[in-house]
Write a protein that holds these residues in place. Structure first.
Motif, PDB file in Angstrom:
ATOM      1  N   ILE A   1       2.595  -5.595   3.810  1.00 45.72           N
ATOM      2  CA  ILE A   1       3.323  -5.062   3.215  1.00 45.72           C
ATOM      3  C   ILE A   1       4.298  -6.282   2.345  1.00 45.72           C
ATOM      4  CG2 ILE A   1       5.529  -3.831   3.309  1.00 45.72           C
ATOM      5  CD1 ILE A   1       4.178  -2.323   5.366  1.00 45.72           C
ATOM      6  N   ASP A   2       4.611  -7.235   3.261  1.00 45.83           N
ATOM      7  CA  ASP A   2       5.250  -8.293   2.624  1.00 45.83           C
ATOM      8  C   ASP A   2       4.636  -9.075   1.117  1.00 45.83           C
ATOM      9  OD1 ASP A   2       7.448  -7.856   4.250  1.00 45.83           O
ATOM     10  OD2 ASP A   2       6.834  -9.595   5.579  1.00 45.83           O
ATOM     11  N   THR A   3       3.302  -9.311   1.450  1.00 49.95           N
ATOM     12  CA  THR A   3       2.254  -9.695   0.376  1.00 49.95           C
ATOM     13  C   THR A   3       2.234  -8.765  -0.621  1.00 49.95           C
ATOM     14  OG1 THR A   3       1.090 -10.881   2.115  1.00 49.95           O
ATOM     15  CG2 THR A   3       0.001 -10.461  -0.113  1.00 49.95           C
ATOM     16  N   LEU A   4       2.110  -7.671  -0.541  1.00 53.32           N
ATOM     17  CA  LEU A   4       2.063  -6.531  -1.509  1.00 53.32           C
ATOM     18  C   LEU A   4       3.553  -6.669  -2.273  1.00 53.32           C
ATOM     19  CD1 LEU A   4       0.800  -3.441   0.362  1.00 53.32           C
ATOM     20  CD2 LEU A   4      -0.384  -4.982  -1.458  1.00 53.32           C
ATOM     21  N   ARG A   5       4.648  -6.567  -1.592  1.00 50.43           N
ATOM     22  CA  ARG A   5       5.762  -6.561  -2.165  1.00 50.43           C
ATOM     23  C   ARG A   5       6.129  -7.848  -3.132  1.00 50.43           C
ATOM     24  NH1 ARG A   5       8.937  -6.134   2.056  1.00 50.43           N
ATOM     25  NH2 ARG A   5       8.847  -3.994   2.134  1.00 50.43           N
ATOM     26  N   GLN A   6       5.444  -9.088  -2.594  1.00 45.79           N
ATOM     27  CA  GLN A   6       5.785 -10.332  -3.483  1.00 45.79           C
ATOM     28  C   GLN A   6       4.800 -10.257  -4.580  1.00 45.79           C
ATOM     29  OE1 GLN A   6       4.370 -13.350  -0.597  1.00 45.79           O
ATOM     30  NE2 GLN A   6       6.242 -12.871   0.629  1.00 45.79           N
ATOM     31  N   ASN A   7       3.919  -9.380  -4.665  1.00 46.52           N
ATOM     32  CA  ASN A   7       2.636  -9.394  -5.808  1.00 46.52           C
ATOM     33  C   ASN A   7       3.109  -7.909  -6.744  1.00 46.52           C
ATOM     34  OD1 ASN A   7       1.332 -11.428  -4.791  1.00 46.52           O
ATOM     35  ND2 ASN A   7      -0.147 -10.133  -3.813  1.00 46.52           N
ATOM     36  N   GLY A   8       4.224  -7.418  -6.305  1.00 49.18           N
ATOM     37  CA  GLY A   8       4.769  -6.272  -7.160  1.00 49.18           C
ATOM     38  C   GLY A   8       3.824  -5.117  -7.134  1.00 49.18           C
ATOM     39  N   LYS A   9       3.347  -4.792  -5.905  1.00 46.46           N
ATOM     40  CA  LYS A   9       2.311  -3.894  -5.691  1.00 46.46           C
ATOM     41  C   LYS A   9       2.968  -2.642  -4.828  1.00 46.46           C
ATOM     42  CE  LYS A   9      -2.008  -5.108  -5.268  1.00 46.46           C
ATOM     43  NZ  LYS A   9      -3.006  -6.052  -4.871  1.00 46.46           N
ATOM     44  N   VAL A  10       2.643  -1.502  -4.899  1.00 51.50           N
ATOM     45  CA  VAL A  10       2.617  -0.351  -3.994  1.00 51.50           C
ATOM     46  C   VAL A  10       1.155   0.081  -3.387  1.00 51.50           C
ATOM     47  CG1 VAL A  10       3.657   1.874  -3.718  1.00 51.50           C
ATOM     48  CG2 VAL A  10       4.868   0.285  -5.179  1.00 51.50           C
ATOM     49  N   VAL A  11       1.109   0.509  -2.079  1.00 50.13           N
ATOM     50  CA  VAL A  11       0.160   1.128  -1.678  1.00 50.13           C
ATOM     51  C   VAL A  11       0.573   2.543  -1.139  1.00 50.13           C
ATOM     52  CG1 VAL A  11       0.542   0.044   0.536  1.00 50.13           C
ATOM     53  CG2 VAL A  11      -1.784   0.856   0.099  1.00 50.13           C
ATOM     54  N   VAL A  12      -0.282   3.382  -1.314  1.00 52.39           N
ATOM     55  CA  VAL A  12      -0.151   4.950  -0.996  1.00 52.39           C
ATOM     56  C   VAL A  12      -1.144   5.205  -0.006  1.00 52.39           C
ATOM     57  CG1 VAL A  12       0.090   7.327  -1.310  1.00 52.39           C
ATOM     58  CG2 VAL A  12       0.772   5.372  -3.066  1.00 52.39           C
ATOM     59  N   ILE A  13      -0.818   5.711   1.413  1.00 51.18           N
ATOM     60  CA  ILE A  13      -1.828   5.736   2.654  1.00 51.18           C
ATOM     61  C   ILE A  13      -1.744   7.034   3.120  1.00 51.18           C
ATOM     62  CG2 ILE A  13      -2.818   4.434   4.466  1.00 51.18           C
ATOM     63  CD1 ILE A  13      -0.869   2.043   3.747  1.00 51.18           C
ATOM     64  N   GLY A  14      -2.878   7.660   3.057  1.00 52.50           N
ATOM     65  CA  GLY A  14      -2.699   8.766   3.757  1.00 52.50           C
ATOM     66  C   GLY A  14      -2.881   8.546   5.164  1.00 52.50           C
ATOM     67  N   ALA A  15      -1.850   9.325   6.174  1.00 51.19           N
ATOM     68  CA  ALA A  15      -1.778   9.060   7.362  1.00 51.19           C
ATOM     69  C   ALA A  15      -1.121  10.320   8.224  1.00 51.19           C
ATOM     70  CB  ALA A  15      -0.598   7.937   7.680  1.00 51.19           C
ATOM     71  N   LEU A  16      -1.186  10.364   9.468  1.00 52.00           N
ATOM     72  CA  LEU A  16      -0.527  11.294  10.494  1.00 52.00           C
ATOM     73  C   LEU A  16       0.640  10.589  11.195  1.00 52.00           C
ATOM     74  CD1 LEU A  16      -4.003  13.008  11.942  1.00 52.00           C
ATOM     75  CD2 LEU A  16      -2.797  13.344   9.791  1.00 52.00           C
TER      76      LEU A  16
END
Length: 414
Positions: A248-263
């Motif tokens: 998540i920290d790497t994604l934030r640094q790269n200006g990205k967002v991930v949307v993940i299906g979860a329970l």
């Protein structure tokens, strides 16, 4: 005369089978012909028989899918009963509104179709002929939807005028249509092949390897917004957030967002387990036996987890009745009918439609009222093998996308 009525009933069944093929021509044919094959019957009872024939033909994948989904917990008889009950209930509006008064058909036919997509019946509103609106009147939005409703009544009441008028306008609409809109740049839907990752006994090693794959795909993607399928993370807790923190920290640094299906489990308190202890457990998972699901009642939320430059949780509004949403049980996932349908994500107003929500018009239409700029479908279809259910989900999403002129993305786990 009886032969003619019987032929209409058989034709309604054939229309249902055509719809179950998940081809646009099948749903368009059902829209144009089903109201006539049902409302032109000589009695309310025969009208109900014809309508039920349509839904029996259209919903046969439910029997196979339900058996696959429930596995040994449900017999073949139970799966067939689920199929039959859905078909019977969805055909009731046709019988209730049947009439021999021609002018009343102008409003009774549209009302019968509307009742089938509005809760409570709309919560099982599969195979609605109104799904054809997007193929008949692409980009005409609510005007196309209203025209479809009015047109089906006109076809039954005054067939020559109605059929000629509706098909002419549909032809014009499709000639003027410039093609399906493409998703915005920077968005990517990722299909996975994790099988029953969230269904049945849980293997810690399998969860760990799946999570590693998903994180690697998210980091490697060149997209700003990366969407993964429904429930590919079977248990998202505070420990999961800790485990995902480096990614998540790497994604934030790269200006990205991930949307993940979860329970998200609700029966168990959220754990504050230290991240190192959690990783140690996962590293030794090959020595552990699969962890059985908690005994009923096991309650949870089916959600989309948003992490990266944005954080949040988006709740599924309508889980699958009986199997996931269990009205008479404390277990399962709750109905969240009044929840938000759209969220601001990556500069778009994204309408998230989690699996089942793609095939019932109510969830899509209420999302359309919130003026989305993108439909995002998230599905977990590992259980739908040997059925056209995945193709039907994609068809519905495409149809509503065309009607409202809103692009769509679809991420599927198989």
């Amino acid at each position: 005369m009886k032969i003619q009525h019987t032929l209409r009933c058989l034709a309604a069944v054939a229309l249902g089978l055509a719809v179950s093929s998940a081809h646009p021509a099948g749903i368009v044919a059902a829209f144009l012909l089903l109201p006539a094959f049902t409302f032109w019957q000589p009695s309310r009872r025969v009208c109900h028989t014809a309508a039920m024939g349509y839904y029996v033909g259209a919903l046969w994948p439910l029997a196979v899918g339900a058996k696959n989904f429930f596995g040994p917990d449900v017999s073949v008889v139970g799966a067939i009963a689920f199929w039959a009950v859905c078909a019977m209930l969805l055909s009731l509006p046709y019988a209730l509104l049947w009439t021999q008064k021609t002018w009343q058909l102008l409003w009774r036919v549209p009302l019968a179709l509307l009742i089938g997509i509005i809760p409570p019946l709309g919560l099982i509103g599969f195979a609605s002929p109104l799904t054809a609106s997007g193929f008949l009147f692409p980009a005409w939005s609510w005007g196309g939807f209203a025209l479809s409703l009015a047109g089906c009544g006109l076809i039954v009441a005054y067939p020559k005028v109605g059929f000629l008028g509706l098909t002419t306008m549909a032809l014009v609409a499709n000639i003027l249509h410039h093609g399906d809109r493409q998703p915005p740049p920077g968005w990517q839907a990722v299909d996975t092949h994790l099988g029953a990752i969230s269904h049945g006994p849980v293997s810690p090693l399998r969860e760990y390897l799946a999570a590693q794959d998903i994180q690697a795909l998210a980091v490697a993607s060149s997209a700003r917004i990366v969407v993964f399928p429904e429930s590919v993370v079977p248990r998202w807790t505070r420990s999961t957030d800790l485990f995902w923190k480096p990614t998540i920290d790497t994604l934030r640094q790269n200006g990205k967002v991930v949307v993940i299906g979860a329970l998200i489990p609700e029966s168990l308190p959220l754990s504050n387990t230290d991240i190192h202890a959690a990783i140690d457990l996962l590293r030794t998972a090959h020595e552990a036996q699969p962890i059985p699901r908690q005994a009923e009642p096991y309650s949870y939320r089916n959600v989309a987890i948003i992490r990266g430059t944005q954080s949040g949780i988006f709740f599924q509004r309508v889980p699958v009745p009986v199997s996931v949403w269990k009205p008479f049980s404390r277990g399962g996932a709750p109905l969240h009918l009044g929840g938000p349908a759209v969220l601001e994500l990556g500069g778009e107003r994204a309408a998230l439609l989690i699996c089942y929500e793609q095939v019932i018009p109510w969830t899509v239409l209420t999302a359309a009222l919130a003026h989305p700029t993108l439909f995002v479908g998230m599905s977990n279809d590992h259980w739908a093998t040997r059925t056209p259910i995945p193709q039907w989900q994609a068809l519905c999403l495409r149809a509503w996308s065309r009607l409202f002129g809103v692009p769509y993305l679809l991420a599927v786990n198989s």
